[in-house]
Design a protein around this motif. Structure first.
Motif, short mmCIF file in Angstrom:
data_model
loop_
_atom_site.label_atom_id
_atom_site.label_comp_id
_atom_site.label_asym_id
_atom_site.label_seq_id
_atom_site.Cartn_x
_atom_site.Cartn_y
_atom_site.Cartn_z
N GLY A 1 -5.78 1.16 5.52
CA GLY A 1 -5.79 2.56 5.14
C GLY A 1 -5.84 3.51 6.32
O GLY A 1 -5.96 4.73 6.15
N LEU B 1 7.97 4.76 7.58
CA LEU B 1 6.96 4.06 8.38
C LEU B 1 7.40 3.70 9.78
O LEU B 1 6.74 4.01 10.78
CB LEU B 1 6.51 2.79 7.64
CG LEU B 1 5.46 1.93 8.34
CD1 LEU B 1 4.12 2.67 8.41
CD2 LEU B 1 5.29 0.60 7.61
N GLN C 1 -2.86 8.98 14.35
CA GLN C 1 -3.50 7.91 13.58
C GLN C 1 -3.76 6.67 14.44
O GLN C 1 -4.81 6.04 14.34
CB GLN C 1 -2.61 7.55 12.38
CG GLN C 1 -2.51 8.67 11.35
CD GLN C 1 -1.63 8.30 10.16
OE1 GLN C 1 -1.60 7.14 9.74
NE2 GLN C 1 -0.91 9.27 9.62
N GLU D 1 0.81 -1.22 0.00
CA GLU D 1 0.00 0.00 0.00
C GLU D 1 0.84 1.27 0.00
O GLU D 1 0.32 2.37 -0.23
CB GLU D 1 -0.92 0.02 1.23
CG GLU D 1 -1.98 -1.07 1.24
CD GLU D 1 -1.46 -2.41 1.74
OE1 GLU D 1 -2.22 -3.40 1.68
OE2 GLU D 1 -0.29 -2.48 2.19
N LEU D 2 2.16 1.14 0.28
CA LEU D 2 3.02 2.31 0.40
C LEU D 2 4.02 2.37 -0.75
O LEU D 2 4.50 1.35 -1.23
CB LEU D 2 3.79 2.27 1.72
CG LEU D 2 2.96 2.28 3.00
CD1 LEU D 2 3.86 2.18 4.22
CD2 LEU D 2 2.11 3.55 3.09
N ASP D 3 4.37 3.59 -1.17
CA ASP D 3 5.46 3.77 -2.12
C ASP D 3 6.78 3.73 -1.37
O ASP D 3 6.82 3.52 -0.15
CB ASP D 3 5.29 5.06 -2.93
CG ASP D 3 5.24 6.31 -2.05
OD1 ASP D 3 5.60 6.24 -0.85
OD2 ASP D 3 4.84 7.37 -2.56
N HIS E 1 -5.57 16.01 9.55
CA HIS E 1 -4.89 14.73 9.69
C HIS E 1 -5.36 13.95 10.92
O HIS E 1 -4.68 13.03 11.36
CB HIS E 1 -3.37 14.94 9.73
CG HIS E 1 -2.77 15.16 8.38
ND1 HIS E 1 -2.79 16.40 7.76
CD2 HIS E 1 -2.17 14.30 7.51
CE1 HIS E 1 -2.21 16.30 6.58
NE2 HIS E 1 -1.83 15.04 6.40
N LYS F 1 -0.86 5.93 7.41
CA LYS F 1 -0.08 6.35 6.25
C LYS F 1 0.88 7.44 6.68
O LYS F 1 0.46 8.49 7.16
CB LYS F 1 -0.99 6.86 5.13
CG LYS F 1 -0.21 7.18 3.86
CD LYS F 1 -1.14 7.58 2.72
CE LYS F 1 -0.32 7.85 1.46
NZ LYS F 1 -1.20 8.25 0.32
N VAL G 1 -1.88 -0.22 8.09
CA VAL G 1 -1.53 0.21 6.73
C VAL G 1 -2.47 -0.43 5.72
O VAL G 1 -3.00 0.23 4.81
CB VAL G 1 -0.06 -0.15 6.41
CG1 VAL G 1 0.24 0.08 4.93
CG2 VAL G 1 0.89 0.68 7.27
N GLY H 1 7.01 6.34 1.50
CA GLY H 1 6.16 5.99 2.63
C GLY H 1 6.74 4.83 3.43
O GLY H 1 6.69 4.83 4.67
#
Length: 330
Positions: A295, A126, A164, A117-119, A189, A298, A292, A122
């Motif tokens: 969702g 993490l 988060q 899910e992350l580039d 955020h 992130k 992650v 990211g």
């Protein structure tokens, strides 16, 4: 030969150099990785200035976070293969395992298959932030659904990760920040409320943001200094303040009346408490990767720099203007 970030004297960002060095093949239990992105942390700035928990033996490398592609593996490594996309749990010693460079050699136990899910940026951003916030809020403080938690330095990568995590648990994160300019972004955020740390009546404003009642049971602080007194004044009886930083250059008073009167716990914390314990690390990784995948988690990237602008990246790190994580692309 590979380009790595090194320094031969202590000081500001200008002491950093990009040098060509030989990176040995992976030994037993080790992995060699072609880096794609690197995450910056304040710990690296402290190391090069000579004020970190480790003392650099010059010349020294540095770096705690990276993501990239497995280039080769050593004997005994299972579950990883050349070509795998991976990111790194921060090593317990930045001196033994510096990771800021084109080619990285690390123990396989630090390597996590790259979350799809992350580039790259990211993934490189993490683990330090989310492991730190998880260890403090979940493992140590036992933050619960419905509780309010105050988070200082809320626009930092750890602060945003903590927001988060609190939201995923069902807790209510109150962001504490110095800058009115960051209020809107913090609310966007996930902060339930934003309280400015400057000015009079911080304890009362924190209590109001917490919704009144008996106060805050959990406080996550990266600052220290004079803010300790209003933070503890706003806390509930039996509450816990977890200190993981020390950004303030001013002395930190011991708030004796609040600590005694409310039976408070003031607890120093390092992410190593999670990373050195295999069972705790496994639980943390499962929690973070699940967030992650859903969702809910992130990393927030403040700005990206190419490797040859590593000095500029460190200058930006020390400006304290960023909102989230600074990353370097390789």
């Amino acid at each position: 030969m590979a380009k790595v970030v090194r320094f031969s004297e202590l000081g500001g960002p200008e002491v950093l150099r990009i040098e060509e060095v030989e990176v040995l093949p992976p030994g037993p239990g080790e992995v060699r990785i072609l880096a794609k992105a690197l995450g910056l942390n304040r710990a690296e700035a402290l190391l090069r200035r000579g004020s970190y928990i480790e003392a650099a033996a010059l010349p020294s490398g540095l770096g705690l976070e990276a993501a990239g592609v497995v280039e080769s593996i050593g004997d005994g490594v299972e579950g990883l293969n050349p070509g795998d996309a991976v990111s790194l749990v921060p090593p317990r010693s930045m001196l033994r395992w510096p990771v800021h460079g084109e080619l990285i050699r690390v123990p396989a136990e630090l390597v996590v298959k790259h979350p799809p899910e992350l580039d790259w940026e990211g993934a490189a951003a993490l683990w330090m932030a989310f492991l730190t916030a998880y260890g403090a809020l979940v493992d140590l403080a036992g933050l619960k659904t419905g509780e309010t938690v105050a988070i200082t330095a809320a626009s930092s990568s750890v602060g945003l990760a903590a927001i988060q995590i609190a939201n995923r648990i069902g807790a209510r994160p109150v962001a504490v920040t110095r800058s009115e300019a960051k209020r809107e972004a913090l609310m966007a955020h996930g902060a339930a409320a934003v309280v400015l740390s400057e000015g009079e009546g911080l304890a009362e404003r924190l209590e109001a943001a917490a919704g009144g009642g008996s106060g805050l049971r959990v406080v996550l602080d990266a600052v220290g200094g004079p803010i300790f007194e209003p933070l503890t004044a706003a806390m509930a009886p039996g509450g816990i303040l977890v200190e993981y930083g020390g950004l303030s250059p001013l002395p930190t008073p011991f708030p004796l009346p609040a600590v005694l009167g409310k039976s408070l716990t003031l607890r120093g914390y390092l992410v190593h408490e999670i990373t050195r314990d295999p069972a705790k690390l496994a639980a943390a990784k499962a929690f973070i990767l699940a967030g992650v995948a859903e969702g809910a988690f992130k990393p927030v990237i403040a700005r990206s720099f190419p490797l040859d602008e590593i000095v500029a990246a460190h200058r930006y790190l020390e400006s304290n203007d960023q909102f989230g994580k600074i990353v370097v692309t390789v």
